[in-house]
Design a protein around this motif. Structure first.
Motif, PDB file in Angstrom:
ATOM      1  N   ARG A 601      48.680  23.726  -5.128  1.00 28.28           N
ATOM      2  CA  ARG A 601      49.670  22.574  -4.789  1.00 28.28           C
ATOM      3  C   ARG A 601      49.115  21.348  -5.427  1.00 28.28           C
ATOM      4  O   ARG A 601      47.834  20.842  -5.475  1.00 28.28           O
ATOM      5  CB  ARG A 601      49.641  22.669  -3.287  1.00 28.28           C
ATOM      6  CG  ARG A 601      50.482  21.582  -2.636  1.00 28.28           C
ATOM      7  CD  ARG A 601      50.631  21.596  -1.113  1.00 28.28           C
ATOM      8  NE  ARG A 601      51.425  20.455  -0.534  1.00 28.28           N
ATOM      9  CZ  ARG A 601      51.756  20.503   0.466  1.00 28.28           C
ATOM     10  NH1 ARG A 601      51.256  21.064   1.485  1.00 28.28           N
ATOM     11  NH2 ARG A 601      52.688  19.450   0.964  1.00 28.28           N
ATOM     12  N   ASP A 604      54.053  17.133  -4.457  1.00 31.88           N
ATOM     13  CA  ASP A 604      55.146  17.841  -3.746  1.00 31.88           C
ATOM     14  C   ASP A 604      55.509  19.040  -4.496  1.00 31.88           C
ATOM     15  O   ASP A 604      56.553  19.503  -4.599  1.00 31.88           O
ATOM     16  CB  ASP A 604      56.288  17.009  -3.697  1.00 31.88           C
ATOM     17  CG  ASP A 604      56.701  16.390  -5.050  1.00 31.88           C
ATOM     18  OD1 ASP A 604      56.099  16.537  -6.203  1.00 31.88           O
ATOM     19  OD2 ASP A 604      57.792  15.754  -5.152  1.00 31.88           O
ATOM     20  N   ARG A 605      54.687  19.807  -5.266  1.00 30.72           N
ATOM     21  CA  ARG A 605      54.851  20.982  -5.974  1.00 30.72           C
ATOM     22  C   ARG A 605      54.042  22.176  -5.569  1.00 30.72           C
ATOM     23  O   ARG A 605      52.769  21.829  -5.660  1.00 30.72           O
ATOM     24  CB  ARG A 605      55.023  20.777  -7.489  1.00 30.72           C
ATOM     25  CG  ARG A 605      55.742  19.535  -8.124  1.00 30.72           C
ATOM     26  CD  ARG A 605      57.133  19.594  -7.689  1.00 30.72           C
ATOM     27  NE  ARG A 605      57.943  20.604  -8.447  1.00 30.72           N
ATOM     28  CZ  ARG A 605      59.382  20.846  -8.330  1.00 30.72           C
ATOM     29  NH1 ARG A 605      60.126  20.038  -7.485  1.00 30.72           N
ATOM     30  NH2 ARG A 605      59.864  21.912  -9.148  1.00 30.72           N
ATOM     31  N   PRO A 657      59.500  23.416  -4.867  1.00 29.22           N
ATOM     32  CA  PRO A 657      59.338  21.809  -4.404  1.00 29.22           C
ATOM     33  C   PRO A 657      58.673  21.979  -2.918  1.00 29.22           C
ATOM     34  O   PRO A 657      58.993  22.891  -2.297  1.00 29.22           O
ATOM     35  CB  PRO A 657      60.670  21.312  -4.422  1.00 29.22           C
ATOM     36  CG  PRO A 657      61.647  22.558  -4.234  1.00 29.22           C
ATOM     37  CD  PRO A 657      60.660  23.619  -5.056  1.00 29.22           C
ATOM     38  N   CYS A 658      57.838  21.157  -2.592  1.00 28.12           N
ATOM     39  CA  CYS A 658      57.230  21.253  -1.221  1.00 28.12           C
ATOM     40  C   CYS A 658      57.083  19.606  -0.698  1.00 28.12           C
ATOM     41  O   CYS A 658      56.412  18.858  -1.282  1.00 28.12           O
ATOM     42  CB  CYS A 658      55.963  21.779  -1.430  1.00 28.12           C
ATOM     43  SG  CYS A 658      55.039  21.800   0.347  1.00 28.12           S
ATOM     44  N   ALA A 659      57.955  19.305   0.316  1.00 30.57           N
ATOM     45  CA  ALA A 659      57.927  17.880   0.693  1.00 30.57           C
ATOM     46  C   ALA A 659      56.646  17.699   1.479  1.00 30.57           C
ATOM     47  O   ALA A 659      56.059  18.398   2.146  1.00 30.57           O
ATOM     48  CB  ALA A 659      59.028  17.602   1.803  1.00 30.57           C
ATOM     49  N   LEU A 660      56.117  16.285   1.251  1.00 26.86           N
ATOM     50  CA  LEU A 660      54.895  15.901   1.791  1.00 26.86           C
ATOM     51  C   LEU A 660      54.904  15.550   3.117  1.00 26.86           C
ATOM     52  O   LEU A 660      55.938  15.165   3.780  1.00 26.86           O
ATOM     53  CB  LEU A 660      54.343  14.488   1.017  1.00 26.86           C
ATOM     54  CG  LEU A 660      54.104  14.869  -0.480  1.00 26.86           C
ATOM     55  CD1 LEU A 660      53.982  13.401  -1.004  1.00 26.86           C
ATOM     56  CD2 LEU A 660      52.838  15.876  -0.673  1.00 26.86           C
TER      57      LEU A 660
END
Length: 660
Positions: A601, A604-605, A657-660
């Motif tokens: 990670r 945000d990815r 995508p991974c929101a913080l």
């Protein structure tokens, strides 16, 4: 061995002997200035001699090589003659002094003969026609006759032979006739030189083959250093009050002519000769105009400020810069129309297409048709390179295979965005200019293709996901109907039946309850398996734990590296299914020795990489597991990349995508 090559092998040692004689004479004469001239002459002659020998070896049937060697030998001959004169001044008893004094008065004509003969026979070593034999005879006979006539001239010899007695004498009545003949030979010889230069022009006009025309253009480019020498002479007198810069022009000529001749004979396609000539003519004209402006400005301003005034020089420079700044582009276009029409046609066509596209009257996809028309090459292709791929496609998205054709890469912002593939016309340099001029049009088309493909992929992905959802519903319905539902229905019927027989004592209650509990346990197990297909229960303890349990079920050693915790539920599920599907495909199709799974990670990815050491060659095919996985990743807003070269293993990489 061919006669021209044999002649070259004879000339080489003779030129070496002549050079050695020059060294000896330099020692005897002791004149430092003449010795320096000899060293310079020998140095300038070296390219002609060496390259002439190369041409003679590679083209043994052509006399171009030996003649090129003779062109270099004349530079050595002139300086050796000066060395001999210097040595005679110090040692009058040297041999052949009287004969040399007599013959050297008119030998200057022979200095022009090798170059004139070279122009007559270039590039194939043959004359333009039989009538030109008279020109060869004149070039050989007129200098010999002139040298013989001047040997009989009773006037004093040139220094240092002014005191040397005349070896040849004629009766007094014949001397006026001798002088008239010698004067008449001068315009005759000048006409022969002009005819030799005209032979090159005549041969160019008669020739239709591209190769021979290119050879003649190379030869003309080398000869263009002669007018350059005149410009340097002008500039030298203008800035230095002397002809010092002429030496640089002569040195450039001595190098350019043999180099251009050798390239023309051996590698005429080495460079775009039309572009070279156009550039040379343009900058030659700019230089001439610059010198003219500077001369006029310096003269006019100097009338009031003085000839050597720095104000006059500065004013002249300012006027030149202001005048030539807008003139150079127009001059380049004018020269291109006459010397490089293909370049002018290509750049004008691209500029017009760009303007019409901006006005909404044309489409950038017309670039290929435009270039085909401008270059008269119906097989020319324009390829567009989409992001993340190495293949080229045309404006319709069909693959473009360059094969062995000449390719000019199109770059914009440091990235390869496409290529122009030549069919049958256009040089490498011209295609590169076309690629540079059309880069913005190609980028627009490339982006349009990419957007069109993305929209198509999104539509197809939505359709596949919809169908997959329907299939999953039918599977769940079928699994529930054929599994847990049937067991529960059967259990209910058994309970109802047992209820009817409880009072008559014909059933064993404890045994019935044991069987019902077992049936319920089986139904619960089946329901859990169905639920696990929707969401693995192992994800309750985190993605790392779920992947460890998944790796334990794989019959191949798996190396895990999970550096991503506390992921959102949807991201963790997608990452889990990427790893699961990738490992399943590797075991099923690749038969690897090891599998590597890495989850990282960064901001945000989240990146999931699954690699194996199998034979490679994997592809994303419609309807296959990887295609469905790509749809799942795309639906999550990510991107799936596959790298599987033959024999190099397979790497599947998903970026989510991974929101913080």
């Amino acid at each position: 061995m061919a006669t021209p090559r044999l002649l070259a092998f004879v000339l080489a040692p003779l030129i070496g002997v002549l050079t050695g004689a020059g060294v000896v004479l330099a020692v005897i004469g002791g004149d430092g200035g003449v010795t320096t001239e000899f060293a310079a002459g020998a140095t300038l002659a070296l390219p002609s001699v060496v390259l002439g020998m190369l041409v003679a070896v590679r083209r043994p049937d052509s006399v171009v090589g030996p003649l090129l060697m003779l062109v270099g030998a004349t530079a050595v001959w002139v300086t050796v003659g000066d060395l001999y004169a210097s040595a005679v001044a110090r040692r009058p008893d040297l041999p052949f002094s009287e004969l040399y004094a007599a013959m050297s008065q008119g030998d200057w004509m022979f200095l022009y003969v090798p170059a004139a003969l070279l122009m007559l026979v270039f590039p194939d070593g043959r004359l333009p026609g039989r009538r030109w034999r008279w020109a060869v005879a004149g070039l050989l006979g007129v200098p010999a006759l002139f040298m013989l006539i001047t040997a009989f001239d009773p006037g004093p010899y040139r220094p240092p032979f002014e005191s040397t007695p005349h070896l040849f004498r004629l009766p007094e009545p014949y001397l006026p006739v001798l002088r008239v003949v010698s004067l008449a030979l001068l315009p005759v010889f000048l006409g022969l030189l002009v005819a030799s230069a005209a032979a090159v022009v005549l041969r160019y006009r008669r020739t239709t083959g591209k190769a021979k025309r290119a050879q003649l253009k190379w030869f003309a480019l080398g000869a263009a250093c002669l007018p350059l020498t005149l410009l340097l002479c002008w500039a030298s007198y203008l800035f230095l009050d002397g002809p010092d810069l002429v030496l640089a022009g002569l040195a450039a000529t001595a190098l350019a002519i043999p180099v251009a001749t050798t390239i023309a004979v051996l590698r005429h396609d080495l460079y775009d000769i039309d572009r070279a000539i156009s550039t040379a003519v343009t900058y030659g004209l700019v230089t001439a105009i610059l010198l003219g402006f500077y001369t006029a400005a310096s003269f006019l301003v100097g009338l009031g400020a003085g000839r050597s005034s720095s104000v006059a020089a500065a004013a002249g420079t300012a006027v030149c810069a202001a005048a030539l700044s807008p003139l150079r582009v127009r001059l380049q276009r004018w020269v291109d129309r006459r010397f490089y029409p293909d370049r002018q046609a290509v750049l004008t066509a691209i500029e017009e297409l760009r303007d019409r596209t901006h006005a909404g009257q044309a489409q950038p996809e017309e670039l290929e048709t435009t270039l085909r028309t401008a270059l008269r090459d119906p097989a020319l292709r324009v390829g567009y390179r989409l992001p993340g791929t190495s293949r080229l496609v045309d404006a319709t998205g069909a693959p473009v295979d360059p094969g062995d054709a000449l390719v000019a890469q199109v770059r914009l912002g440091g990235h390869d965005i496409g290529a122009i593939v030549r069919g049958s016309a256009g040089s490498r340099e011209l295609l590169r200019e076309a690629a540079s001029a059309g880069a913005l049009l190609i980028e627009v088309v490339r982006l349009r293709i990419e957007v069109s493909r993305a929209l198509g992929e999104a539509e197809a992905s939505r359709t596949r996901l919809l169908h997959a959802g329907y299939e999953e519903r039918r599977r769940l319905e079928r699994d529930l109907h054929d599994g847990a539902q049937q067991r529960l229905v059967s259990l209910g019927m058994a309970i109802r039946l047992a209820q009817r027989h409880l009072r008559d004592g014909t059933v064993h209650v404890d045994d019935l309850f044991d069987r019902w509990v077992a049936e319920l346990a089986v139904a619960v197990t089946e329901l859990r398996q169905i639920a696990h297909g929707l969401r693995p229960s192992s994800l309750d303890d985190g993605l790392g734990n779920a992947l460890v349990m998944l790796a334990g079920k794989v019959p191949v050693p798996v190396t895990l590296d999970v550096a991503a915790d506390d992921l959102p539920e949807d991201v963790a599920m997608t990452a889990y299914y990427v790893a699961s599907e990738a490992m399943t495909n590797a075991v099923k199709h690749a038969g690897p020795a090891t599998i590597g799974v890495r989850v990282t990670r960064a901001g945000d990815r989240v990146t999931v990489r699954v690699s194996d050491d199998g034979p490679g060659g994997a592809e994303i095919r419609p309807g296959a597991g990887l295609a469905g996985l790509a749809d799942r990743v795309r639906a999550a807003g990510g991107a799936l990349r596959l790298s599987s070269p033959a024999g190099g293993g397979t790497l599947i990489e998903a970026e989510l995508p991974c929101a913080l």
